[in-house]
Design a protein around this motif. Structure first.
Motif, PDB file in Angstrom:
ATOM      1  N   HIS A 134       0.813  -1.221   0.000  1.00  0.00           N
ATOM      2  CA  HIS A 134       0.000   0.000   0.000  1.00  0.00           C
ATOM      3  C   HIS A 134       0.846   1.270   0.000  1.00  0.00           C
ATOM      4  O   HIS A 134       0.331   2.363   0.206  1.00  0.00           O
ATOM      5  N   GLY A 135       2.150   1.138  -0.170  1.00  0.00           N
ATOM      6  CA  GLY A 135       2.988   2.321  -0.290  1.00  0.00           C
ATOM      7  C   GLY A 135       3.614   2.750   1.024  1.00  0.00           C
ATOM      8  O   GLY A 135       3.784   1.950   1.944  1.00  0.00           O
ATOM      9  N   ALA A 136       3.945   4.027   1.098  1.00  0.00           N
ATOM     10  CA  ALA A 136       4.627   4.556   2.281  1.00  0.00           C
ATOM     11  C   ALA A 136       4.166   5.979   2.552  1.00  0.00           C
ATOM     12  O   ALA A 136       3.792   6.711   1.635  1.00  0.00           O
ATOM     13  N   LEU A 137       4.164   6.342   3.825  1.00  0.00           N
ATOM     14  CA  LEU A 137       3.812   7.697   4.236  1.00  0.00           C
ATOM     15  C   LEU A 137       5.039   8.367   4.835  1.00  0.00           C
ATOM     16  O   LEU A 137       5.766   7.749   5.615  1.00  0.00           O
ATOM     17  N   LEU A 138       5.239   9.628   4.484  1.00  0.00           N
ATOM     18  CA  LEU A 138       6.316  10.421   5.076  1.00  0.00           C
ATOM     19  C   LEU A 138       5.673  11.545   5.879  1.00  0.00           C
ATOM     20  O   LEU A 138       4.862  12.306   5.339  1.00  0.00           O
ATOM     21  N   PHE A 139       6.017  11.639   7.152  1.00  0.00           N
ATOM     22  CA  PHE A 139       5.452  12.667   8.033  1.00  0.00           C
ATOM     23  C   PHE A 139       6.547  13.628   8.480  1.00  0.00           C
ATOM     24  O   PHE A 139       7.686  13.222   8.725  1.00  0.00           O
ATOM     25  N   HIS A 140       6.169  14.880   8.624  1.00  0.00           N
ATOM     26  CA  HIS A 140       7.092  15.906   9.107  1.00  0.00           C
ATOM     27  C   HIS A 140       6.287  16.932   9.887  1.00  0.00           C
ATOM     28  O   HIS A 140       5.254  17.402   9.418  1.00  0.00           O
ATOM     29  N   HIS A 141       6.726  17.238  11.074  1.00  0.00           N
ATOM     30  CA  HIS A 141       6.028  18.212  11.898  1.00  0.00           C
ATOM     31  C   HIS A 141       6.857  19.487  11.932  1.00  0.00           C
ATOM     32  O   HIS A 141       7.979  19.488  12.402  1.00  0.00           O
ATOM     33  N   ASN A 142       6.305  20.565  11.393  1.00  0.00           N
ATOM     34  CA  ASN A 142       7.000  21.846  11.536  1.00  0.00           C
ATOM     35  C   ASN A 142       6.028  22.886  12.081  1.00  0.00           C
ATOM     36  O   ASN A 142       4.926  22.548  12.522  1.00  0.00           O
ATOM     37  N   LYS A 143       6.436  24.144  12.010  1.00  0.00           N
ATOM     38  CA  LYS A 143       5.613  25.192  12.634  1.00  0.00           C
ATOM     39  C   LYS A 143       4.214  25.280  12.034  1.00  0.00           C
ATOM     40  O   LYS A 143       3.265  25.685  12.680  1.00  0.00           O
ATOM     41  N   GLU A 144       4.130  24.915  10.755  1.00  0.00           N
ATOM     42  CA  GLU A 144       2.820  24.995  10.089  1.00  0.00           C
ATOM     43  C   GLU A 144       1.917  23.814  10.448  1.00  0.00           C
ATOM     44  O   GLU A 144       0.777  23.756  10.010  1.00  0.00           O
ATOM     45  N   GLY A 145       2.455  22.860  11.183  1.00  0.00           N
ATOM     46  CA  GLY A 145       1.646  21.692  11.537  1.00  0.00           C
ATOM     47  C   GLY A 145       2.237  20.434  10.946  1.00  0.00           C
ATOM     48  O   GLY A 145       3.414  20.403  10.565  1.00  0.00           O
ATOM     49  N   LEU A 146       1.408  19.393  10.878  1.00  0.00           N
ATOM     50  CA  LEU A 146       1.878  18.091  10.396  1.00  0.00           C
ATOM     51  C   LEU A 146       1.773  18.035   8.879  1.00  0.00           C
ATOM     52  O   LEU A 146       0.695  18.244   8.322  1.00  0.00           O
ATOM     53  N   LYS A 147       2.891  17.766   8.226  1.00  0.00           N
ATOM     54  CA  LYS A 147       2.866  17.608   6.773  1.00  0.00           C
ATOM     55  C   LYS A 147       2.939  16.117   6.439  1.00  0.00           C
ATOM     56  O   LYS A 147       3.697  15.368   7.062  1.00  0.00           O
ATOM     57  N   ILE A 148       2.140  15.712   5.444  1.00  0.00           N
ATOM     58  CA  ILE A 148       2.092  14.293   5.083  1.00  0.00           C
ATOM     59  C   ILE A 148       2.308  14.130   3.585  1.00  0.00           C
ATOM     60  O   ILE A 148       1.720  14.847   2.784  1.00  0.00           O
ATOM     61  N   PHE A 149       3.145  13.171   3.232  1.00  0.00           N
ATOM     62  CA  PHE A 149       3.333  12.790   1.827  1.00  0.00           C
ATOM     63  C   PHE A 149       3.012  11.310   1.689  1.00  0.00           C
ATOM     64  O   PHE A 149       3.440  10.486   2.495  1.00  0.00           O
ATOM     65  N   TYR A 150       2.237  10.997   0.648  1.00  0.00           N
ATOM     66  CA  TYR A 150       1.826   9.608   0.421  1.00  0.00           C
ATOM     67  C   TYR A 150       2.479   9.108  -0.857  1.00  0.00           C
ATOM     68  O   TYR A 150       2.169   9.602  -1.941  1.00  0.00           O
ATOM     69  N   ALA A 151       3.384   8.171  -0.732  1.00  0.00           N
ATOM     70  CA  ALA A 151       3.994   7.548  -1.910  1.00  0.00           C
ATOM     71  C   ALA A 151       3.294   6.216  -2.149  1.00  0.00           C
ATOM     72  O   ALA A 151       3.321   5.340  -1.289  1.00  0.00           O
ATOM     73  N   PRO A 152       2.656   6.061  -3.292  1.00  0.00           N
ATOM     74  CA  PRO A 152       1.982   4.788  -3.549  1.00  0.00           C
ATOM     75  C   PRO A 152       3.020   3.695  -3.792  1.00  0.00           C
ATOM     76  O   PRO A 152       4.185   3.993  -4.074  1.00  0.00           O
ATOM     77  N   ALA A 153       2.606   2.458  -3.661  1.00  0.00           N
ATOM     78  CA  ALA A 153       3.445   1.364  -4.162  1.00  0.00           C
ATOM     79  C   ALA A 153       2.942   1.052  -5.564  1.00  0.00           C
ATOM     80  O   ALA A 153       1.762   1.249  -5.870  1.00  0.00           O
ATOM     81  N   LEU A 154       3.842   0.607  -6.405  1.00  0.00           N
ATOM     82  CA  LEU A 154       3.458   0.231  -7.757  1.00  0.00           C
ATOM     83  C   LEU A 154       2.698  -1.092  -7.689  1.00  0.00           C
ATOM     84  O   LEU A 154       3.222  -2.068  -7.153  1.00  0.00           O
ATOM     85  N   PRO A 155       1.473  -1.128  -8.198  1.00  0.00           N
ATOM     86  CA  PRO A 155       0.782  -2.427  -8.203  1.00  0.00           C
ATOM     87  C   PRO A 155       1.522  -3.381  -9.150  1.00  0.00           C
ATOM     88  O   PRO A 155       1.726  -3.057 -10.312  1.00  0.00           O
ATOM     89  N   LEU A 156       1.964  -4.496  -8.616  1.00  0.00           N
ATOM     90  CA  LEU A 156       2.811  -5.412  -9.390  1.00  0.00           C
ATOM     91  C   LEU A 156       2.045  -6.659  -9.796  1.00  0.00           C
ATOM     92  O   LEU A 156       1.224  -7.178  -9.041  1.00  0.00           O
ATOM     93  N   GLU A 157       2.345  -7.124 -10.978  1.00  0.00           N
ATOM     94  CA  GLU A 157       1.726  -8.352 -11.503  1.00  0.00           C
ATOM     95  C   GLU A 157       2.195  -9.548 -10.669  1.00  0.00           C
ATOM     96  O   GLU A 157       1.413 -10.386 -10.269  1.00  0.00           O
TER      97      GLU A 157
END
Lengths: 315, 315
Positions: free
Chosen positions: A208-231
């Motif tokens: 299901h991929g990976a999530l990258l989290f970072h907390h800075n002054k603006e709040g919690l930032k989230i990046f969602y990297a999908p996984a490649l659906p593989l045959e």
């Protein structure tokens, strides 16, 4: 930029629904180093093996740009050995054998030539050993990435937490994030774990991929990297380590630790991991071409690409 | 563009770790219609309830732009009722009560004023009933989207497959895709299911997002829509239907069934579903503001956004 990798170099014996292997080269640091070597060389390895570890496998690492000066070879001792069987859907695995051998009392020695370390990757190992490596570096690296697993949460939680405190990026899977934080929601889990010290948290979710989290002054930032659906997924062994190696290799090669570049590093790591699972063990990581990696990264970009409706209307 | 929705309109009694409800309005067509109503009005509903269904709930639907001419009210009969309890992590649920009541012999009647249907959403129902609706429309709609569930795979597989043959887009979850195709890999599953007739397949993966598959001359195209990592999930009931309603509502409103627009419709549907789970039942779907929906869609776009390294270098 100088990259040091610590972790296990080991023998694995694997069985998946698609076949089984005898003892083959494995271990977190092996996958991490091979994967990172596609971004920059040398990759300076700190690890330990026994005298049963074949010279040919050490040469293999060296051929891929891995500096083995920090690889200790213990005479009269045996290398770490792990053997496991995967379930039919590859989503779970049963450990058949774990022989710590040389890992039981691993004392990580940092060669002088590694003291220029700017990027440090702590592969999965006892947290006290991971911490020792940080302490033995004269200058604190620019970026420390740490991988760990539930096993240490079960038996060495206190040691683990005091090591997590010292790193910049922690990489664990979703179940581990839940266990470490006591929160089911990954967003809540991320907040708690980032409060433990790391600036960034990567939560790996396998297919299901990976999530990258970072907390800075603006709040919690989230990046969602999908996984490649593989045959076909042939063998998931080492996928997480290959991801980590690709991630830190990319950062070390570009020497940019902005959140934007961390996102790119996550995509690169995900692309490397998607190769890893296509064959048994490290096989697919031994002969990748730069254009294959680039094409795979493009597939990741295409996978989530949406042309905004406004762009269409004005076109 | 004229949109017709068929499915259950029902009573639900829900229990989650956060509380429980008495009988509240539920049913696939309720969630689908409410969700679609934010994209276009009217939403022409085909469904059946008993005389126990409150006039106030029918008014509620009408206030949201749902045309209830096709809503049959069976005197002396009771509405469909479902009751369930969610597990602590909300990832599984146990059905306590299923009373089919009026749904047991539902004969879907299409009002003449619905015969202009260009977009048809077949919410989860017995596949023979879904097929009847297609057959009773004088002109074949421009796009037919079908939702279904494992229950029909278990007890009416043949009927199900001959209905799937007739639709353009099939929407199911990952476990259902695996069951329907007999393949564990979702890519292999998608190939097999697309061979059954639909041009597009949506595989819903709950908290892991959704995949949109399309097979054309160039091969298999895949789009991965992430789910928004949420701090709190209050009640997952209706999330899949809310997704479907947002999806077809968007397509009907824009009247564009290109793959690019289907991607945007998946994002819109995902955004709508992310609201649905924030409160019990349909509550959160009753008073959404356009700017809230827009902001949520922006969050989905930001979640996967990567600035290419090349763009940085030339900047």
């Amino acid at each position: 930029m100088s990259l040091v990798v610590i972790g296990s170099v080991a023998f694995d014996a694997l069985e998946t629904p698609f076949g089984k292997t005898d003892k083959i080269i494995g271990g977190a640091a092996t996958y991490i180093s091979l994967s990172a070597s596609y971004s920059l060389k040398p990759v300076k390895l700190v690890a330990v093996v026994g005298d049963d570890f074949p010279q040919s496998d050490i040469l293999l690492l060296e051929e891929h740009g891995v500096d083995t000066e920090g690889l200790q070879i213990k005479q009269g001792e045996k290398s770490f050995f792990w053997s496991g069987v995967y379930s039919k859907d590859l989503n779970s695995r049963e450990t058949l054998v774990t022989e710590l051998n040389v890992l039981a009392d691993f004392d990580p020695i940092i060669p002088d030539s590694y003291q220029d370390c700017k990027y440090l990757m702590l592969g999965n190992l006892a947290p006290q050993v991971q911490r020792l490596v940080i302490q033995r570096l004269v200058n604190r690296p620019k970026l420390i990435v740490m991988d760990t697993m539930n096993f240490w949460m079960d038996i060495a939680l206190e040691e683990l937490i005091s090591t997590i405190e010292m790193v910049d990026v922690l990489s664990i899977n979703d179940e581990e994030a839940r266990q470490l934080s006591g929160e089911y929601s990954l967003v809540k889990a991320a907040r708690k774990i980032l409060d433990m010290g790391p600036k960034y948290l990567i939560i790996k979710k396998g297919e299901h991929g990976a999530l990258l989290f970072h907390h800075n002054k603006e709040g919690l930032k989230i990046f969602y990297a999908p996984a490649l659906p593989l045959e076909e997924v042939f063998d998931p062994t080492g996928a997480g380590d290959t991801f980590a190696g690709g991630f830190i290799g990319y950062l070390a090669a570009t020497d940019d630790i902005s959140f934007d570049n961390l996102k790119r590093a996550v995509i690169h790591g995900s692309a490397m991991a998607s190769f890893c699972v296509e064959k048994f063990g490290t096989e697919r990581l031994l002969n990748l071409k730069p254009e294959e990696i680039e094409a795979r990264e493009k597939q990741f970009a295409d996978l989530v690409e949406v042309v905004p409706a406004s762009a269409v209307q004005t076109a």
